[in-house]
Motif scaffolding. Structure first.
Motif, mmCIF file in Angstrom:
data_model
loop_
_atom_site.group_PDB
_atom_site.id
_atom_site.type_symbol
_atom_site.label_atom_id
_atom_site.label_comp_id
_atom_site.label_asym_id
_atom_site.label_seq_id
_atom_site.Cartn_x
_atom_site.Cartn_y
_atom_site.Cartn_z
ATOM 1 N N TYR A 142 -22.146 13.534 -2.155
ATOM 2 C CA TYR A 142 -21.683 12.906 -0.853
ATOM 3 C C TYR A 142 -21.704 11.303 -0.901
ATOM 4 N N LYS A 143 -22.898 10.983 -1.169
ATOM 5 C CA LYS A 143 -23.348 9.763 -1.405
ATOM 6 C C LYS A 143 -24.480 9.477 -2.394
ATOM 7 N N THR A 144 -24.671 8.399 -2.631
ATOM 8 C CA THR A 144 -25.723 7.638 -3.670
ATOM 9 C C THR A 144 -25.852 8.557 -4.691
ATOM 10 N N LYS A 145 -26.923 9.348 -5.499
ATOM 11 C CA LYS A 145 -26.846 9.672 -6.599
ATOM 12 C C LYS A 145 -27.187 11.034 -6.683
ATOM 13 N N VAL A 146 -26.655 12.164 -7.442
ATOM 14 C CA VAL A 146 -26.718 13.627 -7.647
ATOM 15 C C VAL A 146 -27.019 13.587 -9.155
ATOM 16 N N THR A 147 -27.825 14.337 -9.457
ATOM 17 C CA THR A 147 -28.365 14.718 -10.907
ATOM 18 C C THR A 147 -28.578 15.952 -11.035
ATOM 19 N N ASN A 148 -27.944 16.791 -12.154
ATOM 20 C CA ASN A 148 -28.300 18.082 -12.451
ATOM 21 C C ASN A 148 -28.525 18.326 -14.204
ATOM 22 N N GLU A 149 -28.583 19.517 -14.517
ATOM 23 C CA GLU A 149 -28.840 19.430 -16.067
ATOM 24 C C GLU A 149 -27.645 19.231 -16.959
ATOM 25 N N VAL A 150 -26.604 18.896 -16.414
ATOM 26 C CA VAL A 150 -25.313 18.678 -17.202
ATOM 27 C C VAL A 150 -24.942 17.111 -16.958
ATOM 28 N N ALA A 151 -25.145 16.628 -15.903
ATOM 29 C CA ALA A 151 -24.568 15.255 -15.453
ATOM 30 C C ALA A 151 -25.300 14.569 -14.469
ATOM 31 N N SER A 152 -24.893 13.311 -14.311
ATOM 32 C CA SER A 152 -25.251 12.585 -13.061
ATOM 33 C C SER A 152 -23.982 12.332 -12.096
ATOM 34 N N LEU A 153 -24.030 11.810 -11.129
ATOM 35 C CA LEU A 153 -22.562 11.525 -10.344
ATOM 36 C C LEU A 153 -23.244 10.376 -9.486
ATOM 37 N N PHE A 154 -22.821 9.176 -9.494
ATOM 38 C CA PHE A 154 -23.013 7.865 -8.898
ATOM 39 C C PHE A 154 -21.948 7.545 -7.789
ATOM 40 N N ILE A 155 -22.294 7.225 -6.594
ATOM 41 C CA ILE A 155 -21.359 7.113 -5.564
ATOM 42 C C ILE A 155 -21.966 5.968 -4.693
ATOM 43 N N PRO A 156 -21.160 4.622 -4.674
ATOM 44 C CA PRO A 156 -21.659 3.690 -4.166
ATOM 45 C C PRO A 156 -21.628 3.982 -2.620
ATOM 46 N N ALA A 157 -22.069 2.951 -1.916
ATOM 47 C CA ALA A 157 -22.536 3.156 -0.231
ATOM 48 C C ALA A 157 -20.885 3.112 0.285
ATOM 49 N N ASP A 158 -19.798 2.456 -0.073
ATOM 50 C CA ASP A 158 -18.756 2.457 0.472
ATOM 51 C C ASP A 158 -17.934 4.013 0.068
ATOM 52 N N ARG A 159 -18.067 4.664 -0.617
ATOM 53 C CA ARG A 159 -17.786 5.978 -1.389
ATOM 54 C C ARG A 159 -16.395 5.635 -1.597
ATOM 55 N N LYS A 160 -15.700 4.550 -2.036
ATOM 56 C CA LYS A 160 -14.470 4.351 -2.487
ATOM 57 C C LYS A 160 -14.210 4.722 -4.008
ATOM 58 N N SER A 161 -15.093 4.949 -4.695
ATOM 59 C CA SER A 161 -15.330 5.202 -5.920
ATOM 60 C C SER A 161 -16.274 6.198 -6.329
ATOM 61 N N SER A 162 -16.347 6.912 -7.462
ATOM 62 C CA SER A 162 -17.527 7.489 -7.894
ATOM 63 C C SER A 162 -17.571 7.359 -9.567
ATOM 64 N N THR A 163 -18.642 7.555 -10.085
ATOM 65 C CA THR A 163 -18.955 7.572 -11.680
ATOM 66 C C THR A 163 -19.540 8.966 -12.074
ATOM 67 N N LEU A 164 -18.911 9.796 -12.878
ATOM 68 C CA LEU A 164 -19.354 10.682 -13.613
ATOM 69 C C LEU A 164 -20.174 10.299 -14.820
ATOM 70 N N SER A 165 -21.478 10.548 -14.923
ATOM 71 C CA SER A 165 -22.190 10.194 -16.276
ATOM 72 C C SER A 165 -22.684 11.326 -17.084
ATOM 73 N N LEU A 166 -22.059 11.346 -18.433
ATOM 74 C CA LEU A 166 -22.638 12.499 -19.347
ATOM 75 C C LEU A 166 -23.416 11.790 -20.259
ATOM 76 N N PRO A 167 -24.823 12.182 -20.370
ATOM 77 C CA PRO A 167 -25.636 11.759 -21.137
ATOM 78 C C PRO A 167 -25.559 12.098 -22.623
ATOM 79 N N ARG A 168 -25.620 11.266 -23.592
ATOM 80 C CA ARG A 168 -25.512 11.704 -25.029
ATOM 81 C C ARG A 168 -24.687 12.862 -25.330
#
Lengths: 111, 116
Positions: free
Chosen positions: A51-77
């Motif tokens: 929903y907001k800020t950052k969420v991380t699980n065993e697969v990926a991280s999800l970054f959501i800025p304060a205005d929530r108008k965008s989001s970034t899926l991050s896949l490590p390595r």
């Protein structure tokens, strides 16, 4: 329903971190952001939801800025097996929510 | 624990014919949704079944109909097939309308329908 915009395709190499950004300018207050992954000839698979800020699980991280108008899926390595289409969805978090898929981002990981 | 299963895997039909696709939800799930995925596109929602009733419907004509059985399995029927109905048909299951976690739908491998 909020419309999402993501890059059509991305290229990466094994071992790199990959960030896929999704734009959703008209996201509603009650909307959550969810990412699904789909391999060829398979059904989509849930990766992560937030929903907001950052969420991380065993697969990926999800970054959501304060205005929530965008989001970034991050896949490590990433590895070759991460080659797939990644979909960003915005809507009610409920498991019975009617999922609205766009065309997704085709991530191609090379050796 | 078996996940979502669909049958058949592949199907070839002729224009004007009728087709029935089948789906068994993941164990413990009682809600089934159907999606159509054309080549190169994201899945498009067709309809959803819960307690043997159609609960939600996407923008698909009445040629597309469905059914849910008491054991929660479901069928998708398409009448008067058109060439444009050629697609991957996906079934997804989830745990009811309660709204609690997990907030994800589990998809089957799909049925590839080709209309000639």
């Amino acid at each position: 329903l909020a419309k999402t915009t993501q890059p059509i395709s991305m290229d990466s190499y094994e071992g790199q971190e990959v960030n896929i950004t999704c734009s959703h300018n008209n996201i509603a207050t009650n909307d959550y952001i969810t990412w699904y992954q789909q391999f060829p000839s398979q059904g989509p698979r849930f990766i992560i939801q937030g929903y907001k800020t950052k969420v991380t699980n065993e697969v990926a991280s999800l970054f959501i800025p304060a205005d929530r108008k965008s989001s970034t899926l991050s896949l490590p390595r990433v590895s070759l097996s991460d080659t797939a289409v990644y979909y960003c969805l915005v809507g009610d978090r409920g498991a019975t929510n009617k999922l609205i898929f766009g065309t997704g981002t085709l991530l191609a990981v090379q050796p | 624990d078996a996940g979502v299963t669909q049958s058949p895997t592949h199907l070839i039909k002729t224009r004007g014919q009728q087709v029935t696709l089948r789906c068994s939800p993941k164990s413990g799930h009682d809600t089934v949704s159907w999606y159509q995925q054309a080549l190169g596109q994201g899945p498009q929602f067709i309809f959803q079944y819960y307690e043997e009733e159609e609960r939600q419907r996407g923008n698909f004509p009445d040629r597309f109909s469905g059914h849910q059985f008491p054991n929660y399995s479901s069928e998708l029927n398409v009448n008067a097939l058109l060439l444009g109905d050629s697609a991957l048909y996906l079934c997804a299951s989830s745990a009811g309308l309660a709204g609690g976690p997990p907030y994800e739908q589990y998809f089957g491998p799909g049925t590839r329908l080709t209309v000639t």
